[in-house]
Each structure stands twice: as structure tokens, then as C-alpha cells.
Design a protein around this motif. Structure first.
Motif, PDB file in Angstrom:
ATOM      1  N   ILE A 164       0.815  -1.213   0.000  1.00  0.00           N
ATOM      2  CA  ILE A 164       0.000   0.000   0.000  1.00  0.00           C
ATOM      3  C   ILE A 164       0.851   1.266   0.000  1.00  0.00           C
ATOM      4  N   ALA A 165       2.128   1.168   0.401  1.00  0.00           N
ATOM      5  CA  ALA A 165       2.999   2.346   0.433  1.00  0.00           C
ATOM      6  C   ALA A 165       3.768   2.547  -0.873  1.00  0.00           C
ATOM      7  N   GLY A 166       3.658   1.624  -1.790  1.00  0.00           N
ATOM      8  CA  GLY A 166       4.418   1.689  -3.034  1.00  0.00           C
ATOM      9  C   GLY A 166       4.073   2.918  -3.870  1.00  0.00           C
ATOM     10  N   GLY A 167       5.090   3.588  -4.399  1.00  0.00           N
ATOM     11  CA  GLY A 167       4.884   4.720  -5.301  1.00  0.00           C
ATOM     12  C   GLY A 167       4.673   6.055  -4.621  1.00  0.00           C
ATOM     13  N   LEU A 168       4.649   6.082  -3.297  1.00  0.00           N
ATOM     14  CA  LEU A 168       4.399   7.334  -2.571  1.00  0.00           C
ATOM     15  C   LEU A 168       5.714   8.061  -2.278  1.00  0.00           C
ATOM     16  N   THR A 169       5.629   9.367  -2.131  1.00  0.00           N
ATOM     17  CA  THR A 169       6.785  10.144  -1.676  1.00  0.00           C
ATOM     18  C   THR A 169       7.019   9.830  -0.201  1.00  0.00           C
ATOM     19  N   GLU A 170       8.162  10.245   0.316  1.00  0.00           N
ATOM     20  CA  GLU A 170       8.469   9.980   1.722  1.00  0.00           C
ATOM     21  C   GLU A 170       7.426  10.622   2.644  1.00  0.00           C
ATOM     22  N   GLY A 171       7.041  11.865   2.341  1.00  0.00           N
ATOM     23  CA  GLY A 171       6.046  12.549   3.165  1.00  0.00           C
ATOM     24  C   GLY A 171       4.695  11.852   3.109  1.00  0.00           C
ATOM     25  N   GLU A 172       4.275  11.438   1.903  1.00  0.00           N
ATOM     26  CA  GLU A 172       3.008  10.719   1.747  1.00  0.00           C
ATOM     27  C   GLU A 172       3.048   9.387   2.478  1.00  0.00           C
ATOM     28  N   CYS A 173       4.198   8.708   2.378  1.00  0.00           N
ATOM     29  CA  CYS A 173       4.369   7.422   3.048  1.00  0.00           C
ATOM     30  C   CYS A 173       4.226   7.565   4.558  1.00  0.00           C
ATOM     31  N   GLN A 174       4.844   8.587   5.121  1.00  0.00           N
ATOM     32  CA  GLN A 174       4.760   8.807   6.562  1.00  0.00           C
ATOM     33  C   GLN A 174       3.323   9.099   7.009  1.00  0.00           C
ATOM     34  N   ALA A 175       2.595   9.851   6.179  1.00  0.00           N
ATOM     35  CA  ALA A 175       1.198  10.162   6.507  1.00  0.00           C
ATOM     36  C   ALA A 175       0.345   8.889   6.508  1.00  0.00           C
ATOM     37  N   ILE A 190      -3.065  -7.194  11.528  1.00  0.00           N
ATOM     38  CA  ILE A 190      -2.630  -6.777  10.187  1.00  0.00           C
ATOM     39  C   ILE A 190      -1.586  -7.743   9.646  1.00  0.00           C
ATOM     40  N   ILE A 191      -1.708  -8.079   8.364  1.00  0.00           N
ATOM     41  CA  ILE A 191      -0.634  -8.722   7.618  1.00  0.00           C
ATOM     42  C   ILE A 191      -0.327  -7.796   6.451  1.00  0.00           C
ATOM     43  N   TRP A 192       0.929  -7.390   6.340  1.00  0.00           N
ATOM     44  CA  TRP A 192       1.292  -6.344   5.389  1.00  0.00           C
ATOM     45  C   TRP A 192       2.478  -6.785   4.533  1.00  0.00           C
ATOM     46  N   ILE A 193       2.257  -6.912   3.234  1.00  0.00           N
ATOM     47  CA  ILE A 193       3.334  -7.124   2.270  1.00  0.00           C
ATOM     48  C   ILE A 193       3.833  -5.759   1.833  1.00  0.00           C
ATOM     49  N   GLU A 194       5.155  -5.566   1.886  1.00  0.00           N
ATOM     50  CA  GLU A 194       5.667  -4.243   1.531  1.00  0.00           C
ATOM     51  C   GLU A 194       7.143  -4.306   1.145  1.00  0.00           C
ATOM     52  N   HIS A 195       7.524  -3.532   0.110  1.00  0.00           N
ATOM     53  CA  HIS A 195       8.925  -3.371  -0.264  1.00  0.00           C
ATOM     54  C   HIS A 195       9.553  -2.169   0.434  1.00  0.00           C
ATOM     55  N   VAL A 196       8.715  -1.232   0.886  1.00  0.00           N
ATOM     56  CA  VAL A 196       9.224  -0.060   1.605  1.00  0.00           C
ATOM     57  C   VAL A 196       9.461  -0.495   3.047  1.00  0.00           C
ATOM     58  N   LEU A 197      10.693  -0.929   3.299  1.00  0.00           N
ATOM     59  CA  LEU A 197      10.995  -1.631   4.538  1.00  0.00           C
ATOM     60  C   LEU A 197      10.803  -0.771   5.783  1.00  0.00           C
ATOM     61  N   HIS A 198      11.197   0.497   5.722  1.00  0.00           N
ATOM     62  CA  HIS A 198      11.064   1.341   6.916  1.00  0.00           C
ATOM     63  C   HIS A 198       9.601   1.590   7.261  1.00  0.00           C
ATOM     64  N   ALA A 199       8.738   1.604   6.245  1.00  0.00           N
ATOM     65  CA  ALA A 199       7.298   1.740   6.504  1.00  0.00           C
ATOM     66  C   ALA A 199       6.786   0.508   7.247  1.00  0.00           C
ATOM     67  N   LEU A 200       7.204  -0.635   6.764  1.00  0.00           N
ATOM     68  CA  LEU A 200       6.750  -1.901   7.338  1.00  0.00           C
ATOM     69  C   LEU A 200       7.211  -2.059   8.784  1.00  0.00           C
ATOM     70  N   THR A 201       8.482  -1.798   9.024  1.00  0.00           N
ATOM     71  CA  THR A 201       9.023  -2.029  10.366  1.00  0.00           C
ATOM     72  C   THR A 201       8.566  -0.992  11.383  1.00  0.00           C
ATOM     73  N   SER A 202       7.970   0.098  10.912  1.00  0.00           N
ATOM     74  CA  SER A 202       7.435   1.086  11.850  1.00  0.00           C
ATOM     75  C   SER A 202       6.078   0.653  12.414  1.00  0.00           C
ATOM     76  N   VAL A 203       5.491  -0.389  11.831  1.00  0.00           N
ATOM     77  CA  VAL A 203       4.196  -0.893  12.297  1.00  0.00           C
ATOM     78  C   VAL A 203       4.287  -2.347  12.755  1.00  0.00           C
ATOM     79  N   ALA A 204       4.985  -3.180  11.994  1.00  0.00           N
ATOM     80  CA  ALA A 204       4.996  -4.620  12.241  1.00  0.00           C
ATOM     81  C   ALA A 204       5.804  -4.998  13.480  1.00  0.00           C
ATOM     82  N   GLU A 205       5.233  -5.882  14.289  1.00  0.00           N
ATOM     83  CA  GLU A 205       5.959  -6.431  15.441  1.00  0.00           C
ATOM     84  C   GLU A 205       6.802  -7.646  15.057  1.00  0.00           C
ATOM     85  N   ARG A 206       6.390  -8.304  13.947  1.00  0.00           N
ATOM     86  CA  ARG A 206       7.132  -9.467  13.465  1.00  0.00           C
ATOM     87  C   ARG A 206       7.303  -9.368  11.960  1.00  0.00           C
TER      88      ARG A 206
END
Length: 239
Positions: A164-175, A190-206
Motif C-alpha cells: 500500500i505504500a508503493g509509489g508514494l513520496t516519503e512525506g506521503e508514506c509517513q502520513a 494486520i498482515i502487510w506485504i511491503e517493499h518499503v521496509l522502513h514503513a513496514l518495520t514502523s508498524v509490524a511487530e514481526r
């Protein structure tokens, strides 16, 4: 009791094995991130969980019920919501109308009974100001928010997010991260597939790491990303 449990799930398309004896649980209220290189089997895994494709072997339990052979609509009605990598809203309908469609069919309720819910979801996903705007006119971030909102309108106990974070700017991603974090704080698993690793690790516990359909790592994000195999396969680092 976990909200989701996969036991020995396998799936092949001809000679290509896309899920190879996959087993894991998602505890109630947890956020699980899924990463892996392209072709690792991440989208196939989502399609197996949601019932869009059937496994060749293994079992899937959702909210205490065996759903291995249950069709996608029944899983949705049971509390499984999903966003898709490429948002495809009903472009000629308004943002609000898109949510009404999702809520009425995703919860099997009358249109009049879901109005307040749809307004609440629009507020939580920061789309209320766009409620009467045609979906086709939205920006990329707004379309991503609408994809999230449509999934939330089905009243999910488990929310599956596909890049869901793919293609967004850094500011958009943070929002968007802030919105997802708030939804998770409400107790939604939540189960979240993501290539934007910092977005994923800011939410995911595992984190769960896939490669060629098999699990090569699972655990706390910091721990998983220190794995030699994960770094070599996912990050392309010669350790």
C-alpha cells in the motif's frame, strides 16, 4: 487463539512451487510484515489466505474456523479485509459511495445501516473532505487511502495490506503509516506485504521472509534483518 493459522500450505502451478510447506500463526492484535524478493510467493500467499486460490495441501484457520475451502466472500463476511497493490475503485462513484458498496456487501447489511460506519471510516482514513468527490479524480495517496478505507468498511478483524505504500513520496508514506498505525492501535490484526521496509518495520511487530515460496526467516524485525540468509537474498548483500 491466533486470528490466523496456516499449517503446511503448499501450492504449485505446474512445475513451479509458489508456496512450499508454509506454516505460521498470527496472534490476535499483532501486525505481521511479509517481505521477500520479486517472485518469492508473497501475492500467492495473500491469495491463498483470502481464498482467491486454493492450496494443494495444508489448512488455513481464521478466527477459530477452518476456511481452507471457503470462498473469498465468506471469508470477507467473517472479518477478513484486503487492499490490493493497484487501487481499482469504482471511478464514477464518489468516495463515499465506494465505501457504501464495500460495507453493504462486505458485511451483508442494508445501505441505510452502514452510513455512520462509512463516515467514521472516512474520518479515520482522512478522506472525509473528499466524500463527494468522484474516485477517479483522486491523487495516488488519496487512492491508496480509499483502498484502505474500502477494506476497513468491511469491518475486518484481520486486515491484509498489499504494498500500500508503493509509489508514494516519503512525506506521503509517513502520513499513510500514521493512519495504519492508528488502525492497528484499535486492535485490528494486520498482515502487510511491503517493499518499503522502513514503513513496514514502523508498524509490524514481526517479520516473515519468503524466498521461492518457503519461509527463510521469521521473528522481530531487527533480529530477522540481521540474518545472513535474509541479507543475502532480500537485500542482495554479499555477507
Amino acid at each position: 487463539m491466533p486470528i490466523l493459522s496456516l499449517q503446511n500450505i503448499s501450492k504449485s502451478f505446474g512445475a513451479l512451487k509458489v508456496s512450499d510447506d508454509v506454516s505460521f500463526d498470527v496472534p490476535q492484535g499483532q501486525a505481521l510484515g511479509i517481505i521477500g524478493p520479486n517472485g518469492a510467493g508473497k501475492s500467492t500467499l495473500f491469495n491463498l489466505i483470502t481464498g482467491n486460490i486454493a492450496p494443494d495441501a495444508g489448512s488455513i484457520r481464521f478466527d477459530g474456523q477452518d476456511v481452507t475451502r471457503m470462498p473469498p466472500m465468506q471469508r470477507c463476511l467473517g472479518g477478513m479485509g484486503r487492499s490490493f497493490q493497484i487501487p481499482q475503485p469504482f471511478g464514477n462513484l464518489t468516495v463515499f459511495e465506494n465505501l457504501v458498496v464495500a460495507a453493504t456487501y462486505g458485511q451483508d447489511r442494508a445501505e441505510a445501516a452502514v452510513t455512520d460506519l462509512c463516515v467514521s471510516v472516512l474520518e479515520r482514513t482522512e478522506l472525509l473532505a473528499r466524500a463527494n468527490q468522484p474516485a477517479r479524480s483522486l491523487s495516488l495517496l488519496q487512492r491508496k487511502r480509499l483502498e484502505l478505507a474500502r477494506a476497513m468498511a468491511t469491518g475486518p478483524k484481520l486486515l491484509l495490506l498489499d504494498e500500500i505504500a508503493g509509489g508514494l513520496t516519503e512525506g506521503e508514506c509517513q502520513a499513510l503509516i500514521a493512519t495504519i498505525r492508528a488502525i492497528h492501535a484499535e486492535g485490528v490484526s494486520i498482515i502487510w506485504i511491503e517493499h518499503v521496509l522502513h514503513a513496514l518495520t514502523s508498524v509490524a511487530e514481526r517479520l516473515l521472509v519468503l524466498d521461492f515460496g518457503r519461509i527463510i526467516g521469521m521473528g522481530p524485525p531487527d533480529e530477522v534483518m540481521q540474518s545472513r540468509e535474509v541479507r543475502e537474498i532480500y537485500l542482495g548483500i554479499d555477507v
